[in-house]
Design an enzyme around this catalytic site. Structure first.
Site, short mmCIF file in Angstrom:
data_model
loop_
_atom_site.label_atom_id
_atom_site.label_comp_id
_atom_site.label_asym_id
_atom_site.label_seq_id
_atom_site.Cartn_x
_atom_site.Cartn_y
_atom_site.Cartn_z
N ASN A 108 0.87 -1.18 0.00
CA ASN A 108 0.00 0.00 0.00
C ASN A 108 0.91 1.23 0.00
OD1 ASN A 108 -1.79 2.07 0.51
ND2 ASN A 108 -2.20 1.46 2.62
N TRP A 109 0.98 1.90 -1.14
CA TRP A 109 1.89 3.04 -1.26
C TRP A 109 1.32 4.32 -0.64
CZ3 TRP A 109 4.99 3.18 -6.54
CH2 TRP A 109 5.86 2.09 -6.56
N LYS A 110 0.07 4.26 -0.23
CA LYS A 110 -0.58 5.45 0.36
C LYS A 110 -0.37 6.66 -0.55
CE LYS A 110 0.25 3.44 4.85
NZ LYS A 110 0.09 3.61 6.27
N HIS B 58 -9.42 1.08 4.91
CA HIS B 58 -8.14 1.26 5.61
C HIS B 58 -8.37 2.18 6.82
CE1 HIS B 58 -4.03 2.47 6.49
NE2 HIS B 58 -3.65 1.40 5.81
N GLU C 25 -6.78 4.56 7.94
CA GLU C 25 -6.59 6.00 7.67
C GLU C 25 -7.84 6.59 7.02
OE1 GLU C 25 -2.83 5.58 5.64
OE2 GLU C 25 -1.91 5.03 7.54
N GLU D 238 -5.42 -5.14 10.48
CA GLU D 238 -4.36 -4.16 10.73
C GLU D 238 -4.64 -3.43 12.04
OE1 GLU D 238 -2.33 -2.84 6.87
OE2 GLU D 238 -4.16 -1.68 7.03
N GLY E 258 2.64 1.86 10.82
CA GLY E 258 3.64 2.92 10.71
C GLY E 258 4.37 3.23 12.00
N SER F 212 3.41 -2.49 10.29
CA SER F 212 4.86 -2.52 10.53
C SER F 212 5.51 -3.84 10.11
CB SER F 212 5.17 -2.20 12.00
OG SER F 212 4.81 -0.86 12.29
N GLY G 284 2.84 -1.29 4.26
CA GLY G 284 2.91 0.12 3.92
C GLY G 284 4.33 0.53 3.60
N GLY G 285 5.01 1.11 4.60
CA GLY G 285 6.33 1.70 4.40
C GLY G 285 7.32 0.81 3.66
C1 PEP Z 1 -0.70 0.10 6.09
O1 PEP Z 1 -0.80 1.31 6.02
O2 PEP Z 1 -1.57 -0.62 5.58
C2 PEP Z 1 0.46 -0.44 6.77
C3 PEP Z 1 0.42 -1.69 7.14
O3 PEP Z 1 1.53 0.39 6.97
P1 PEP Z 1 2.97 0.02 7.61
O4 PEP Z 1 3.38 -1.29 6.99
O5 PEP Z 1 3.85 1.14 7.22
O6 PEP Z 1 2.75 -0.13 9.07
#
Ligand code: PEP
Length: 248
Positions: free
Chosen positions: A10-12, A93, A95, A164, A170, A209, A230-231
């Site tokens: 997920n590049w957000k 999500h 967010e 999640e 994050g 994470s 994500g990251g």
């Molecule tokens: C996400 O935003 O779906 C996510 C899992 O982010 P991260 O891996 O950066 O925690």
């Protein structure tokens, strides 16, 4: 496990066209791991180019509107995603839930719209830290499943659930393997209650994470069918290390 391990990036709100080179590297790397299903959800602006460019990865959206078209300035519909080359979309999500105030009913409507447009859909659920501390994590997540999951016919064939925990996204913090396994078992049971036997084909991803160092362990937890990342999905090196870990 019902399906091939599924690793989704997920590049957000990250990535301009220069990042397509990273996606190309991920696509080439994914070709070396056919036992793993690999996908990226880039920003809307990159979907078409990335989909045109990719042979081995699926490309999808991070959200869609519940309506197919209309006076919704700034929004993007599921048929538009499909037209741009997307094969799936994420909905719900945390967010989107927190920043855009999307409740379970809104998430469910988006999931139904995605299915209607011929997209696969990843529905995200997860508790906040306060909810976990209060001992209500499973109740919260099961409530989100009840309210957010699409019920249209054959939904299960196109559905993935991503667990999640909001406090793990994050932050570099992850739940214990026991907690991940317990929550995934609870989700599996709830999916069974909702869909019956058809629920067995639904993959349940862990997200929060996930990185190259912890992926192998997290992916071994009970009922974990893959990861939403994500990251660590923004660079081919770290994302492909997670893909490699998924291959086992
Ligand atoms: C996400 O935003 O779906 C996510 C899992 O982010 P991260 O891996 O950066 O925690």
């Amino acid at each position: 496990m019902p399906n091939r391990p599924y690793i989704v990036g997920n590049w957000k709100m990250n990535g301009v066209r220069a990042m397509l080179a990273e996606a190309r590297a991920i696509d080439r790397g994914a070709a070396r791991h056919p036992g793993v299903k690999v996908a990226i959800a880039p920003p809307f602006t990159l979907i078409h180019a990335m989909a045109e460019d990719s042979q081995s990865i699926a490309v999808g959206g991070q959200d869609c509107h519940a309506k197919p078209s209309g006076a919704f300035t700034g929004d993007v519909s599921a048929p538009m995603l499909k037209d741009a080359g997307a094969g799936f979309t994420i909905v719900g999500h945390s967010e989107r839930r927190a920043i855009h105030g999307e409740d379970d009913a809104a998430v469910c409507a988006k999931a139904e719209a995605a299915l209607q447009a011929g997209l696969d859909v990843i529905v995200c659920v997860g508790e906040t830290e306060a909810e976990r501390d209060a001992g209500s994590a499973e109740a919260v997540v099961c409530g989100q499943l009840d309210g957010s999951l699409p019920r249209s016919e054959s939904a299960t064939a196109h559905l993935t659930v991503a667990y999640e925990p909001v406090w793990a996204i994050g932050t570099g913090r992850v739940p214990s393997l026991d907690d991940v396994g317990a929550m995934h078992r609870a989700i599996r049971a709830r999916l069974g209650a909702i869909y019956g036997e058809a629920a067995a084909s639904i993959s349940i991803l862990y997200g929060g994470s996930v990185n190259a160092d912890n992926a192998a362990e997290l992916l071994r937890a009970d009922e974990v069918g893959g990861a939403l990342v994500g990251g660590a999905s923004l660079a081919a090196e770290s994302f492909l290390a997670i893909v490699l870990a998924a291959e086992g």
